[in-house]
Design a protein around this motif. Structure first.
Motif, PDB file in Angstrom:
ATOM      1  N   ILE A  19       0.937  -1.186   0.031  1.00 27.45           N
ATOM      2  CA  ILE A  19       0.040  -0.120  -0.025  1.00 27.45           C
ATOM      3  C   ILE A  19       1.035   1.065  -0.057  1.00 27.45           C
ATOM      4  N   LEU A  20       0.999   2.013  -1.023  1.00 28.74           N
ATOM      5  CA  LEU A  20       1.780   3.051  -1.096  1.00 28.74           C
ATOM      6  C   LEU A  20       0.792   4.468  -0.812  1.00 28.74           C
ATOM      7  N   PHE A  21       1.682   5.173   0.102  1.00 30.31           N
ATOM      8  CA  PHE A  21       1.092   6.664   0.065  1.00 30.31           C
ATOM      9  C   PHE A  21       2.235   7.490  -0.360  1.00 30.31           C
ATOM     10  N   GLU A  51       4.185  -1.529  10.988  1.00 30.94           N
ATOM     11  CA  GLU A  51       4.515  -3.088  10.979  1.00 30.94           C
ATOM     12  C   GLU A  51       3.113  -3.777  10.307  1.00 30.94           C
ATOM     13  N   LEU A  52       3.299  -4.819   9.712  1.00 31.02           N
ATOM     14  CA  LEU A  52       2.185  -5.538   9.116  1.00 31.02           C
ATOM     15  C   LEU A  52       0.953  -5.767  10.309  1.00 31.02           C
ATOM     16  N   LEU A  62       3.627  -7.881   1.986  1.00 29.55           N
ATOM     17  CA  LEU A  62       4.899  -7.869   2.036  1.00 29.55           C
ATOM     18  C   LEU A  62       5.662  -6.826   2.650  1.00 29.55           C
ATOM     19  N   ILE A  63       4.919  -5.635   1.873  1.00 27.65           N
ATOM     20  CA  ILE A  63       5.423  -4.488   2.128  1.00 27.65           C
ATOM     21  C   ILE A  63       4.601  -3.285   2.729  1.00 27.65           C
ATOM     22  N   ASN A  90      10.143  -3.062   3.303  1.00 28.39           N
ATOM     23  CA  ASN A  90      10.047  -4.520   3.211  1.00 28.39           C
ATOM     24  C   ASN A  90       9.990  -5.052   4.770  1.00 28.39           C
ATOM     25  N   THR A  91       8.970  -5.670   5.188  1.00 31.36           N
ATOM     26  CA  THR A  91       8.512  -6.258   6.471  1.00 31.36           C
ATOM     27  C   THR A  91       9.466  -7.653   6.664  1.00 31.36           C
ATOM     28  N   THR A  92       9.725  -8.110   5.453  1.00 34.11           N
ATOM     29  CA  THR A  92      10.042  -9.492   5.581  1.00 34.11           C
ATOM     30  C   THR A  92      11.476  -9.664   5.916  1.00 34.11           C
ATOM     31  N   GLY A  93      11.888 -11.024   6.341  1.00 34.79           N
ATOM     32  CA  GLY A  93      13.151 -11.125   6.644  1.00 34.79           C
ATOM     33  C   GLY A  93      14.271 -11.659   5.345  1.00 34.79           C
ATOM     34  N   ARG A  94      13.556 -11.389   4.273  1.00 39.55           N
ATOM     35  CA  ARG A  94      14.349 -11.898   2.985  1.00 39.55           C
ATOM     36  C   ARG A  94      14.390 -10.816   1.989  1.00 39.55           C
ATOM     37  N   ALA A  95      15.230 -10.702   1.249  1.00 39.30           N
ATOM     38  CA  ALA A  95      15.252  -9.933   0.111  1.00 39.30           C
ATOM     39  C   ALA A  95      14.079  -9.933  -0.759  1.00 39.30           C
TER      40      ALA A  95
END
Length: 210
Positions: A19-21, A51-52, A62-63, A90-95
């Motif tokens: 979701i982009l603002f 945070e998610l 994911l973002i 990026n809220t994940t632990g992977r690229a």
């Protein structure tokens, strides 16, 4: 305007990832040569990434993004460009690999006339400006015109700046400027394959000079 918002919401739901603002800044950045960057960049970059939520996880997001303000921008025919900052988190632990960006307005943005808008993008705060193909279409086309693919590091961020201007003979227009984030190698016919990208944007208006 309501139709534009419905299109934007459906685009977010279809991509299911971001979701982009936005934050809009008055005035025009100088050319890339000697440009010190957007004066609001430092404060904007310092805003924490949200945070998610439980709903985000259910939807496969994911973002997340952080931005201020969110009311959109107005450009004037032949007038100074307006700039917009967008930060992806990026809220994940992977690229997340090869995340490209594209821009889109609906066909009726300017009453089915060419909007005659120029869109550029750079890596904030002081990268080189690059032209962006503005897609004019009613259907969701995140891969059309997508460019600038980069990896989004684990728990990392990416901030880009858009510069938008209207030609002297640009018609009046109003609608939603969709900013799409999508894997550059995604299969456009496979919505599951396109998860990990997403769509957001801001209200955009072309209005006569004051």
């Amino acid at each position: 305007m309501h139709a534009d918002r419905r299109w934007a919401r459906s685009a977010v739901a279809a991509a299911g990832a971001v979701i982009l603002f936005t934050t809009a800044c008055e005035g025009t950045p100088a050319s890339a040569d000697g440009d010190k960057g957007n004066p609001g960049f430092a404060a904007f970059q310092g805003k924490p990434c949200p945070e998610l939520t439980a709903a985000d996880r259910t939807n496969g997001y994911l973002i997340t993004t952080v931005a201020d303000p969110r009311e959109g921008i107005t450009v004037r025919p032949g007038g100074e460009p307006r700039t917009v900052l967008v930060k992806l988190c990026n809220t994940t632990g992977r690229a997340l690999r090869d995340i490209a960006l594209s821009a889109q307005v609906e066909w009726n943005y300017a009453g089915e006339r060419p909007p005659k808008l120029t869109v550029e993008r750079r890596e904030a705060p002081d990268g080189d400006w690059h032209p962006v193909e503005l897609v004019v279409a009613n259907d969701y086309q995140p891969l059309t015109g997508a460019s600038g693919a980069r990896d989004l590091p684990a728990h990392g961020t990416r901030t880009v700046e858009y510069r938008i201007s209207a030609a002297e003979d640009a018609p009046e227009g109003r609608g939603w400027l969709g900013i799409h984030a999508v894997r550059a190698d995604a299969d456009p016919l496979d919505m599951k394959d396109m998860r990990g990208g997403g769509s957001g944007g801001l209200p955009l208006t072309t209005a006569p000079g004051e």
